[in-house]
Design an enzyme around this catalytic site. Structure first.
Site, short mmCIF file in Angstrom:
data_model
loop_
_atom_site.label_atom_id
_atom_site.label_comp_id
_atom_site.label_asym_id
_atom_site.label_seq_id
_atom_site.Cartn_x
_atom_site.Cartn_y
_atom_site.Cartn_z
N PRO A 87 0.83 -1.22 0.00
CA PRO A 87 0.00 0.00 0.00
C PRO A 87 0.85 1.26 0.00
O PRO A 87 0.34 2.36 -0.15
CB PRO A 87 -0.82 -0.12 1.29
CG PRO A 87 -0.09 -1.08 2.15
CD PRO A 87 0.71 -1.97 1.25
N GLU A 114 1.64 -8.35 8.65
CA GLU A 114 2.05 -6.93 8.77
C GLU A 114 2.87 -6.46 7.58
O GLU A 114 3.29 -5.31 7.51
CB GLU A 114 2.88 -6.73 10.05
CG GLU A 114 2.08 -6.35 11.29
CD GLU A 114 1.07 -5.23 11.04
OE1 GLU A 114 1.46 -4.14 10.60
OE2 GLU A 114 -0.12 -5.47 11.27
N ARG A 152 -5.05 -7.98 -20.62
CA ARG A 152 -5.95 -7.38 -21.61
C ARG A 152 -5.19 -6.61 -22.69
O ARG A 152 -5.72 -6.37 -23.77
CB ARG A 152 -6.94 -6.42 -20.94
CG ARG A 152 -7.90 -7.08 -19.99
CD ARG A 152 -8.71 -6.03 -19.25
NE ARG A 152 -9.47 -5.18 -20.14
CZ ARG A 152 -10.63 -5.51 -20.70
NH1 ARG A 152 -11.16 -6.68 -20.45
NH2 ARG A 152 -11.25 -4.68 -21.50
N ASP A 167 -11.14 1.44 -24.32
CA ASP A 167 -11.41 1.38 -22.88
C ASP A 167 -11.06 2.69 -22.19
O ASP A 167 -10.18 3.41 -22.65
CB ASP A 167 -10.55 0.27 -22.23
CG ASP A 167 -11.23 -1.08 -22.26
OD1 ASP A 167 -12.45 -1.15 -22.50
OD2 ASP A 167 -10.53 -2.09 -22.02
C1 LIG Z 1 -2.01 -5.84 5.86
S1 LIG Z 1 -0.94 -5.42 4.53
C2 LIG Z 1 0.45 -4.73 5.35
C3 LIG Z 1 0.41 -3.26 5.44
C4 LIG Z 1 1.62 -2.66 6.10
N1 LIG Z 1 1.63 -2.97 7.49
C5 LIG Z 1 1.59 -1.13 5.92
O1 LIG Z 1 0.98 -0.47 6.73
O2 LIG Z 1 2.18 -0.62 4.93
C6 LIG Z 1 -0.37 -6.98 3.98
C7 LIG Z 1 0.04 -7.04 2.53
O3 LIG Z 1 -1.06 -6.81 1.69
C8 LIG Z 1 -0.64 -6.22 0.46
N2 LIG Z 1 -1.41 -4.98 0.29
C9 LIG Z 1 -2.26 -4.41 1.16
N3 LIG Z 1 -2.82 -3.31 0.69
C10 LIG Z 1 -2.33 -3.15 -0.57
C11 LIG Z 1 -2.53 -2.17 -1.60
N4 LIG Z 1 -3.32 -1.13 -1.43
N5 LIG Z 1 -1.86 -2.34 -2.76
C12 LIG Z 1 -1.01 -3.38 -2.94
N6 LIG Z 1 -0.79 -4.33 -2.00
C13 LIG Z 1 -1.43 -4.22 -0.83
C14 LIG Z 1 0.86 -6.00 0.58
O4 LIG Z 1 1.51 -7.06 -0.10
C15 LIG Z 1 1.09 -6.07 2.07
O5 LIG Z 1 2.39 -6.50 2.40
#
Ligand SMILES: C[S@@+](CC[C@H](N)C(=O)[O-])C[C@H]1O[C@@H](n2cnc3c(N)ncnc32)[C@H](O)[C@@H]1O
Length: 245
Positions: A87, A114, A152, A167
């Site tokens: 994220p 996490e 795609r 698109d």
């Molecule tokens: C619960 S999240 C961990 C978030 C992390 N503790 C932080 O606050 O940055 C677990 C995993 O979900 C994936 N993930 C969660 N949200 C995402 C997003 N918006 N885009 C891409 N991957 C995401 C990532 O691979 C991440 O390591």
């Protein structure tokens, strides 16, 4: 296009590849999926992939060794790009999808819990990509979204390759409104122009609808579009309809 995915939950990918475009593209040999589970690379009998964070705090952090060993087991003898789902990453969009679709292989590294020990990002030098400013439980859905968007854009994957060209987001604008049968439904009619058979006028109407829809729903995109080098036809259409904006 090959997709290698490092995931602790490989079963999550089976369903998505069993339907529609991804299924057909796989059957036609246009895309292939290789799932690798870092849990298979653990060195202890409990197959441990995560541990508590140094410095304290909630949750469990993904450990370097199983992820890096799983990563190093892949075949790098091709034009590839590695993507780590997070994220915190650069926001994925259609132009990144286009860029990635030109590679031979994309490696996706999915997190969970996490998230990753920071050194996994550093050692793999993977590009950190996000699907938006929200936090999901794992990287599996983001990886699937990206695989779908990238697939795609690969020649032959869509029945009609021009459909990805029209698109939304493909040229910085949203798509024009679409209608199908019947001509009237609950008092709502299909715009007359679409029934006219006049392809030139239909094209013009659709382009104008793209401008109007984008301006209404995503004024930020429309503003950017106006800053780009517009062709003569677009300039003329905008000039003739400036009272609508
Ligand atoms: C619960 S999240 C961990 C978030 C992390 N503790 C932080 O606050 O940055 C677990 C995993 O979900 C994936 N993930 C969660 N949200 C995402 C997003 N918006 N885009 C891409 N991957 C995401 C990532 O691979 C991440 O390591």
């Amino acid at each position: 296009m090959k997709f290698d995915v490092l995931t602790l939950f490989p079963e999550m990918f089976a369903q998505a590849f069993n339907y529609s475009i991804l299924k057909r593209a796989t059957e036609n040999g246009l895309i292939s999926l290789n799932l690798v589970n870092p849990r298979d690379f653990t060195l202890d009998k409990h197959k441990k992939v995560d541990d508590t964070p140094f410095g304290g705090g909630a949750g469990m952090v993904l450990m370097c060794q199983p992820f890096i060993d799983a990563y190093n087991s892949l075949d790098f003898d091709c034009d590839y790009e590695a993507v780590i789902l997070s994220p915190q990453g650069e926001k994925f969009n259609q132009s990144i999808a286009k860029e990635l679709s030109e590679r031979e292989k994309i490696i996706f590294i999915c997190g969970h819990y996490e998230g990753f020990d920071e050194r996994i990002k550093k050692i793999t030098k993977a590009r950190e990509l996000s699907i938006g400013d929200f936090v999901l439980t794992g990287g599996e859905y983001p990886a699937l979204c990206m695989i779908d968007a990238i697939s795609r854009l690969i020649e032959g994957v869509l029945g009609d390759d021009t459909s990805s060209v029209s698109d939304s987001h493909s040229d910085g604008l949203l798509e024009y409104p679409q209608y199908t049968k019947p001509r009237e439904f609950m008092g709502e009619s299909v715009p007359e122009i679409l029934l006219s058979g006049n392809h030139g006028e239909i094209e013009k109407w659709r382009r104008l609808q793209q401008f109007l829809t984008t301006n209404k729903k995503r004024p930020d995109l429309f503003k950017n579009f106006l800053k780009t080098e517009l062709n003569k036809t677009d300039k003329k259409l905008l000039r003739e309809n400036k009272h609508l904006f």
